[in-house]
Design an enzyme around this catalytic site. Structure first.
Site, PDB file in Angstrom:
ATOM      1  N   TYR A   1      -8.514   3.676 -14.975  1.00  0.00           N
ATOM      2  CA  TYR A   1      -8.278   4.273 -16.291  1.00  0.00           C
ATOM      3  C   TYR A   1      -7.948   3.251 -17.380  1.00  0.00           C
ATOM      4  O   TYR A   1      -7.816   3.628 -18.555  1.00  0.00           O
ATOM      5  CB  TYR A   1      -7.215   5.359 -16.212  1.00  0.00           C
TER       6      TYR A   1
ATOM      7  N   ASP B   1       0.862  -1.181   0.000  1.00  0.00           N
ATOM      8  CA  ASP B   1       0.000   0.000   0.000  1.00  0.00           C
ATOM      9  C   ASP B   1       0.902   1.236   0.000  1.00  0.00           C
ATOM     10  O   ASP B   1       1.655   1.462   0.954  1.00  0.00           O
ATOM     11  CB  ASP B   1      -0.866  -0.066   1.269  1.00  0.00           C
ATOM     12  N   ILE B   2       0.806   2.024  -1.045  1.00  0.00           N
ATOM     13  CA  ILE B   2       1.716   3.166  -1.199  1.00  0.00           C
ATOM     14  C   ILE B   2       1.545   4.190  -0.069  1.00  0.00           C
ATOM     15  O   ILE B   2       2.469   4.940   0.238  1.00  0.00           O
ATOM     16  CB  ILE B   2       1.532   3.819  -2.598  1.00  0.00           C
TER      17      ILE B   2
ATOM     18  N   GLY C   1      -9.701   4.181  -5.973  1.00  0.00           N
ATOM     19  CA  GLY C   1      -8.369   3.597  -6.156  1.00  0.00           C
ATOM     20  C   GLY C   1      -7.308   4.181  -5.244  1.00  0.00           C
ATOM     21  O   GLY C   1      -7.565   4.499  -4.087  1.00  0.00           O
ATOM     22  N   VAL C   2      -6.131   4.346  -5.801  1.00  0.00           N
ATOM     23  CA  VAL C   2      -5.001   4.817  -4.994  1.00  0.00           C
ATOM     24  C   VAL C   2      -5.243   6.272  -4.543  1.00  0.00           C
ATOM     25  O   VAL C   2      -4.828   6.670  -3.441  1.00  0.00           O
ATOM     26  CB  VAL C   2      -3.671   4.636  -5.762  1.00  0.00           C
ATOM     27  N   ASP C   3      -5.940   7.037  -5.367  1.00  0.00           N
ATOM     28  CA  ASP C   3      -6.254   8.435  -5.047  1.00  0.00           C
ATOM     29  C   ASP C   3      -7.103   8.500  -3.760  1.00  0.00           C
ATOM     30  O   ASP C   3      -6.796   9.269  -2.829  1.00  0.00           O
ATOM     31  CB  ASP C   3      -7.029   9.013  -6.249  1.00  0.00           C
TER      32      ASP C   3
ATOM     33  N   SER D   1      -2.593   4.836 -14.134  1.00  0.00           N
ATOM     34  CA  SER D   1      -3.563   4.586 -15.227  1.00  0.00           C
ATOM     35  C   SER D   1      -3.985   3.125 -15.391  1.00  0.00           C
ATOM     36  O   SER D   1      -4.837   2.839 -16.234  1.00  0.00           O
ATOM     37  CB  SER D   1      -3.058   5.094 -16.594  1.00  0.00           C
ATOM     38  N   THR D   2      -3.385   2.194 -14.639  1.00  0.00           N
ATOM     39  CA  THR D   2      -3.659   0.770 -14.926  1.00  0.00           C
ATOM     40  C   THR D   2      -4.835   0.194 -14.153  1.00  0.00           C
ATOM     41  O   THR D   2      -5.126  -0.992 -14.253  1.00  0.00           O
ATOM     42  CB  THR D   2      -2.419  -0.111 -14.635  1.00  0.00           C
ATOM     43  N   GLY D   3      -5.513   1.049 -13.356  1.00  0.00           N
ATOM     44  CA  GLY D   3      -6.697   0.591 -12.626  1.00  0.00           C
ATOM     45  C   GLY D   3      -7.945   1.079 -13.325  1.00  0.00           C
ATOM     46  O   GLY D   3      -8.262   0.652 -14.447  1.00  0.00           O
TER      47      GLY D   3
HETATM   48  N1  AR6 Z   1      -1.299   1.480  -3.020  1.00  0.00           N
HETATM   49  C1  AR6 Z   1      -0.671   1.184  -4.193  1.00  0.00           C
HETATM   50  N2  AR6 Z   1      -1.330   0.953  -5.341  1.00  0.00           N
HETATM   51  C2  AR6 Z   1      -2.686   1.022  -5.301  1.00  0.00           C
HETATM   52  C3  AR6 Z   1      -3.408   1.323  -4.125  1.00  0.00           C
HETATM   53  C4  AR6 Z   1      -2.652   1.566  -2.950  1.00  0.00           C
HETATM   54  N3  AR6 Z   1      -3.235   1.866  -1.781  1.00  0.00           N
HETATM   55  N4  AR6 Z   1      -4.746   1.308  -4.427  1.00  0.00           N
HETATM   56  C5  AR6 Z   1      -4.846   1.004  -5.743  1.00  0.00           C
HETATM   57  N5  AR6 Z   1      -3.603   0.815  -6.268  1.00  0.00           N
HETATM   58  P1  AR6 Z   1      -6.234   3.502  -9.900  1.00  0.00           P
HETATM   59  P2  AR6 Z   1      -5.901   5.035 -12.391  1.00  0.00           P
HETATM   60  C6  AR6 Z   1      -3.198   0.496  -7.639  1.00  0.00           C
HETATM   61  O1  AR6 Z   1      -7.561   2.983 -10.345  1.00  0.00           O
HETATM   62  O2  AR6 Z   1      -6.100   3.820 -13.212  1.00  0.00           O
HETATM   63  C7  AR6 Z   1      -9.299   7.398  -9.222  1.00  0.00           C
HETATM   64  O3  AR6 Z   1     -10.678   7.401  -8.973  1.00  0.00           O
HETATM   65  C8  AR6 Z   1      -4.163  -0.224  -8.545  1.00  0.00           C
HETATM   66  O4  AR6 Z   1      -4.121  -1.624  -8.297  1.00  0.00           O
HETATM   67  O5  AR6 Z   1      -6.089   3.949  -8.507  1.00  0.00           O
HETATM   68  O6  AR6 Z   1      -4.766   5.964 -12.721  1.00  0.00           O
HETATM   69  C9  AR6 Z   1      -8.778   8.777  -9.580  1.00  0.00           C
HETATM   70  O7  AR6 Z   1      -9.481   9.789  -8.898  1.00  0.00           O
HETATM   71  C10 AR6 Z   1      -3.574   0.114  -9.913  1.00  0.00           C
HETATM   72  O8  AR6 Z   1      -2.475  -0.751 -10.216  1.00  0.00           O
HETATM   73  O9  AR6 Z   1      -5.749   4.757 -10.814  1.00  0.00           O
HETATM   74  C11 AR6 Z   1      -9.006   8.815 -11.056  1.00  0.00           C
HETATM   75  O10 AR6 Z   1     -10.340   9.181 -11.355  1.00  0.00           O
HETATM   76  C12 AR6 Z   1      -2.990   1.505  -9.715  1.00  0.00           C
HETATM   77  O11 AR6 Z   1      -2.981   1.736  -8.307  1.00  0.00           O
HETATM   78  C13 AR6 Z   1      -8.785   7.386 -11.499  1.00  0.00           C
HETATM   79  O12 AR6 Z   1      -9.056   6.592 -10.368  1.00  0.00           O
HETATM   80  C14 AR6 Z   1      -3.796   2.620 -10.373  1.00  0.00           C
HETATM   81  O13 AR6 Z   1      -5.175   2.368 -10.232  1.00  0.00           O
HETATM   82  C15 AR6 Z   1      -7.364   7.132 -11.905  1.00  0.00           C
HETATM   83  O14 AR6 Z   1      -7.268   5.845 -12.465  1.00  0.00           O
END
Ligand code: AR6
Length: 175
Positions: free
Chosen positions: A126, A15-16, A37-39, A122-124
């Site tokens: 997006y 978890d970042i 997601g991570v945000d 972007s890999t979640g």
């Molecule tokens: N720690 C590390 N990696 C994580 C965590 C964490 N706690 N949680 C998720 N990931 P995403 P995107 C990974 O969907 O595709 C948001 O709603 C996840 O497994 O978080 O860039 C924003 O507000 C994946 O590998 O981001 C935007 O609207 C990676 O983080 C949108 O999502 C990215 O997944 C951005 O989409």
């Protein structure tokens, strides 16, 4: 890639929001006002002061990056970058994703950040194909480290072991 550069890159599973580093990167949306997601995880862990400060940033274009403090995180800073939504790869997505890494590394260098942690931008939600996104991230980071002293170390913080394997394999290819 030579051994000195390889030593400056680590792949982690976790978890970042728990990283004790100078900066973590957030995969944000253009409003910078939080999301899933991570945000969502970063905003939750950093606390409500982060949202207050993000409101003042007035958003961030795709491919660009902006920095804030880390507030309640162990990380000192958060670099918020906006990855592209993947829609087939013919709409400039590779260049925009490369821009996320490049602009994040530029901010890190300009603030003499020693260690930066990246999620798989972007890999979640997006939808960017994981292997393609990893290839862009790894190539850009290697090129950067070959030319720059800062950041000294880069962590690729993967949320699951399968993603980390993709990074390890890509790094083993060397570029
Ligand atoms: N720690 C590390 N990696 C994580 C965590 C964490 N706690 N949680 C998720 N990931 P995403 P995107 C990974 O969907 O595709 C948001 O709603 C996840 O497994 O978080 O860039 C924003 O507000 C994946 O590998 O981001 C935007 O609207 C990676 O983080 C949108 O999502 C990215 O997944 C951005 O989409």
């Amino acid at each position: 890639m030579n051994a000195m550069i390889r030593d400056r890159i680590r792949v982690l599973v976790g978890d970042i929001t728990t990283l004790e580093v100078d900066a973590i990167v957030n995969a944000a949306k253009p409003t910078l006002l939080g999301g899933g997601g991570v945000d969502g995880a970063i905003h939750k862990a950093a606390g409500p002061e982060l949202l207050e400060v993000c409101r003042k940033l007035k958003g961030c274009p795709t491919g660009q990056a902006k920095m804030t403090r880390g507030f309640r995180l162990k990380a000192t800073h958060i670099i918020h970058t906006v990855g592209p939504v993947y829609s087939g790869g013919e709409s400039g997505e590779p260049e925009l994703l490369r821009g996320c890494y490049q602009n994040s590394m530029t901010l890190a260098r300009d603030h003499q950040i020693k260690t930066i942690g990246f999620p798989c931008i972007s890999t979640g939600i997006y939808g960017y194909p994981k292997l393609d996104a990893c290839n862009i991230a790894v190539k850009m980071v290697i090129n950067w480290l070959e030319a720059n002293e800062f950041p000294e170390n880069v962590l690729f913080c993967c949320f699951n072991p399968a993603d980390a394997k993709i990074y390890e394999a890509e790094l083993a290819r060397g570029h």
